[in-house]
Design a protein around this motif. Structure first.
Motif, PDB file in Angstrom:
ATOM      1  N   ILE A   1       9.491  -5.464  -1.908  1.00 20.20           N
ATOM      2  CA  ILE A   1       9.921  -6.727  -0.989  1.00 20.20           C
ATOM      3  C   ILE A   1       9.713  -7.887  -1.994  1.00 20.20           C
ATOM      4  O   ILE A   1       8.659  -7.896  -2.714  1.00 20.20           O
ATOM      5  N   ALA A   2      10.273  -9.092  -1.720  1.00 19.29           N
ATOM      6  CA  ALA A   2      10.337 -10.099  -2.306  1.00 19.29           C
ATOM      7  C   ALA A   2       9.049 -10.712  -2.470  1.00 19.29           C
ATOM      8  O   ALA A   2       8.273 -11.137  -3.424  1.00 19.29           O
ATOM      9  N   ASN A   3       8.370 -11.330  -1.123  1.00 18.19           N
ATOM     10  CA  ASN A   3       7.317 -11.944  -0.964  1.00 18.19           C
ATOM     11  C   ASN A   3       6.041 -11.277  -0.253  1.00 18.19           C
ATOM     12  O   ASN A   3       6.329 -10.917   0.880  1.00 18.19           O
ATOM     13  N   PRO A   4       5.427 -10.424  -1.131  1.00 20.33           N
ATOM     14  CA  PRO A   4       4.288  -9.522  -0.463  1.00 20.33           C
ATOM     15  C   PRO A   4       3.394 -10.281   0.613  1.00 20.33           C
ATOM     16  O   PRO A   4       3.167  -9.665   1.560  1.00 20.33           O
ATOM     17  N   TYR A   5       3.169 -11.274   0.232  1.00 20.26           N
ATOM     18  CA  TYR A   5       2.252 -12.058   1.134  1.00 20.26           C
ATOM     19  C   TYR A   5       2.791 -12.632   2.213  1.00 20.26           C
ATOM     20  O   TYR A   5       1.994 -13.443   3.179  1.00 20.26           O
ATOM     21  N   GLY A   6       4.043 -12.588   2.392  1.00 21.51           N
ATOM     22  CA  GLY A   6       4.736 -12.957   3.608  1.00 21.51           C
ATOM     23  C   GLY A   6       4.896 -11.936   4.641  1.00 21.51           C
ATOM     24  O   GLY A   6       5.668 -12.006   5.441  1.00 21.51           O
ATOM     25  N   ASN A   7       4.128 -10.923   4.300  1.00 23.42           N
ATOM     26  CA  ASN A   7       4.223  -9.669   5.220  1.00 23.42           C
ATOM     27  C   ASN A   7       3.131  -9.482   5.937  1.00 23.42           C
ATOM     28  O   ASN A   7       1.856  -9.510   5.265  1.00 23.42           O
ATOM     29  N   PRO A   8       3.119  -9.543   7.117  1.00 21.98           N
ATOM     30  CA  PRO A   8       1.652  -9.106   7.919  1.00 21.98           C
ATOM     31  C   PRO A   8       0.728  -8.021   7.515  1.00 21.98           C
ATOM     32  O   PRO A   8      -0.458  -8.175   7.488  1.00 21.98           O
ATOM     33  N   ASN A   9       1.309  -6.956   7.174  1.00 16.94           N
ATOM     34  CA  ASN A   9       0.512  -5.738   6.909  1.00 16.94           C
ATOM     35  C   ASN A   9      -0.183  -5.780   5.885  1.00 16.94           C
ATOM     36  O   ASN A   9      -1.538  -5.647   5.526  1.00 16.94           O
ATOM     37  N   ILE A  10       0.597  -6.459   4.694  1.00 12.37           N
ATOM     38  CA  ILE A  10      -0.354  -6.453   3.381  1.00 12.37           C
ATOM     39  C   ILE A  10      -1.245  -7.811   3.252  1.00 12.37           C
ATOM     40  O   ILE A  10      -2.402  -7.445   2.923  1.00 12.37           O
ATOM     41  N   LEU A  11      -1.120  -8.640   4.219  1.00 12.48           N
ATOM     42  CA  LEU A  11      -1.980  -9.833   4.401  1.00 12.48           C
ATOM     43  C   LEU A  11      -3.330  -9.270   5.088  1.00 12.48           C
ATOM     44  O   LEU A  11      -4.472  -9.394   4.717  1.00 12.48           O
ATOM     45  N   ALA A  12      -3.025  -8.331   6.164  1.00 15.00           N
ATOM     46  CA  ALA A  12      -4.230  -7.889   7.098  1.00 15.00           C
ATOM     47  C   ALA A  12      -5.059  -6.804   6.103  1.00 15.00           C
ATOM     48  O   ALA A  12      -6.025  -6.990   6.326  1.00 15.00           O
ATOM     49  N   GLU A  13      -4.278  -6.070   5.210  1.00 11.49           N
ATOM     50  CA  GLU A  13      -5.059  -5.301   4.269  1.00 11.49           C
ATOM     51  C   GLU A  13      -5.869  -6.296   3.169  1.00 11.49           C
ATOM     52  O   GLU A  13      -7.072  -5.836   2.970  1.00 11.49           O
ATOM     53  N   PHE A  14      -5.268  -7.402   2.820  1.00  9.96           N
ATOM     54  CA  PHE A  14      -6.151  -8.278   2.041  1.00  9.96           C
ATOM     55  C   PHE A  14      -7.395  -8.793   2.644  1.00  9.96           C
ATOM     56  O   PHE A  14      -8.447  -8.653   2.341  1.00  9.96           O
ATOM     57  N   ILE A  15      -7.042  -9.357   4.060  1.00 11.24           N
ATOM     58  CA  ILE A  15      -8.236  -9.587   4.861  1.00 11.24           C
ATOM     59  C   ILE A  15      -9.239  -8.486   5.110  1.00 11.24           C
ATOM     60  O   ILE A  15     -10.674  -8.701   4.819  1.00 11.24           O
ATOM     61  N   ALA A  16      -8.757  -7.409   5.240  1.00  8.37           N
ATOM     62  CA  ALA A  16      -9.518  -6.312   5.596  1.00  8.37           C
ATOM     63  C   ALA A  16     -10.562  -5.950   4.269  1.00  8.37           C
ATOM     64  O   ALA A  16     -11.661  -5.681   4.255  1.00  8.37           O
ATOM     65  N   GLY A  17     -10.146  -6.267   3.148  1.00 10.34           N
ATOM     66  CA  GLY A  17     -10.740  -5.766   1.913  1.00 10.34           C
ATOM     67  C   GLY A  17     -11.855  -6.818   1.735  1.00 10.34           C
ATOM     68  O   GLY A  17     -12.867  -6.577   0.999  1.00 10.34           O
ATOM     69  N   GLN A  18     -11.466  -8.092   2.033  1.00 15.81           N
ATOM     70  CA  GLN A  18     -12.403  -9.483   1.917  1.00 15.81           C
ATOM     71  C   GLN A  18     -13.601  -9.220   2.804  1.00 15.81           C
ATOM     72  O   GLN A  18     -14.547  -9.399   2.531  1.00 15.81           O
TER      73      GLN A  18
END
Length: 216
Positions: free
Chosen positions: A115-132
């Motif tokens: 997908i073009a903008n990975p951080y425009g997708n909520p699932n990938i963002l949620a994983e990022f926040i979870a990691g933080q």
């Protein structure tokens, strides 16, 4: 009180399509539904197991499943398809899925789309926040960072909500932050949504993300 509805199901048929496309007789429907869940879990577990320790984001945006009589076509939409680019990995994943479903007369075909903008997708963002959050970063910092990342991806608005024992406090609470506009009542507004659970050492936190992509 305000009643909440899942924004994806609310927009089915207008701006949102189905992620599973197949037809089943009523008596076989529940089995097929569980099969879909098994496929999705199997793929997620495989990606988690073979992920590098350094990147905390799996990068699976969503998985589309199409079923025919003799073929199961699986499309994995990923933000960072580093892991599954190699052909032998895809073969191994196909074998895993086939073993999980123990289907003899059906072929499993897996393709990977970036997908073009990975951080425009909520699932990938949620994983990022979870990691933080797992790395004990303060939740406000994690939320602000996520919002910065989506703004770079060119979205019109985002709302992030974290609920549970935030920062290990005794009393659970809900914290949220919104940037731009998120018109949940407008059906023609394309909104991406996901809810994600993250296990921290204090307990389970829930992350919900709404992203306003654009208006039709």
């Amino acid at each position: 009180m305000g009643q909440k509805i899942n924004p994806l199901g609310f927009r089915l048929g207008t701006t949102q399509g189905h992620h599973s496309l197949w037809f089943a007789q009523p008596k076989n429907y529940s089995e097929d539904l569980q099969e879909d869940q098994k496929i999705r879990n199997c793929i997620k577990n495989y990606v988690q197991k073979n992920m590098n320790i350094s990147s905390s984001v799996e990068g699976i945006a969503y998985i589309e499943i199409q079923k025919r009589i003799d073929l199961i076509q699986i499309r994995i939409y990923m933000g960072f398809p580093k892991l599954l680019i190699e052909p032998q990995r895809i073969k191994e994943l196909q074998m895993n899925v086939q073993k999980q479903l123990n289907c003899v007369n059906r072929k499993v075909n897996i393709t990977i789309t970036r997908i073009a903008n990975p951080y425009g997708n909520p699932n990938i963002l949620a994983e990022f926040i979870a990691g933080q959050l797992k790395n004990r970063v303060s939740f406000r910092k994690a939320m602000k960072k996520a919002i910065e990342l989506t703004e770079q991806a060119g979205t019109k608005g985002i709302q992030v909500q974290i609920a549970g024992r935030i920062d290990g406090k005794e009393i659970a609470r809900v914290e949220w932050i919104r940037e731009g506009r998120v018109p949940l009542q407008t059906i023609r507004a394309k909104i991406d949504y996901c809810s994600y659970t993250v296990g921290t050492i204090y307990g389970v936190l829930g992350i919900k993300i709404w992203i306003f992509v654009d208006e039709e």
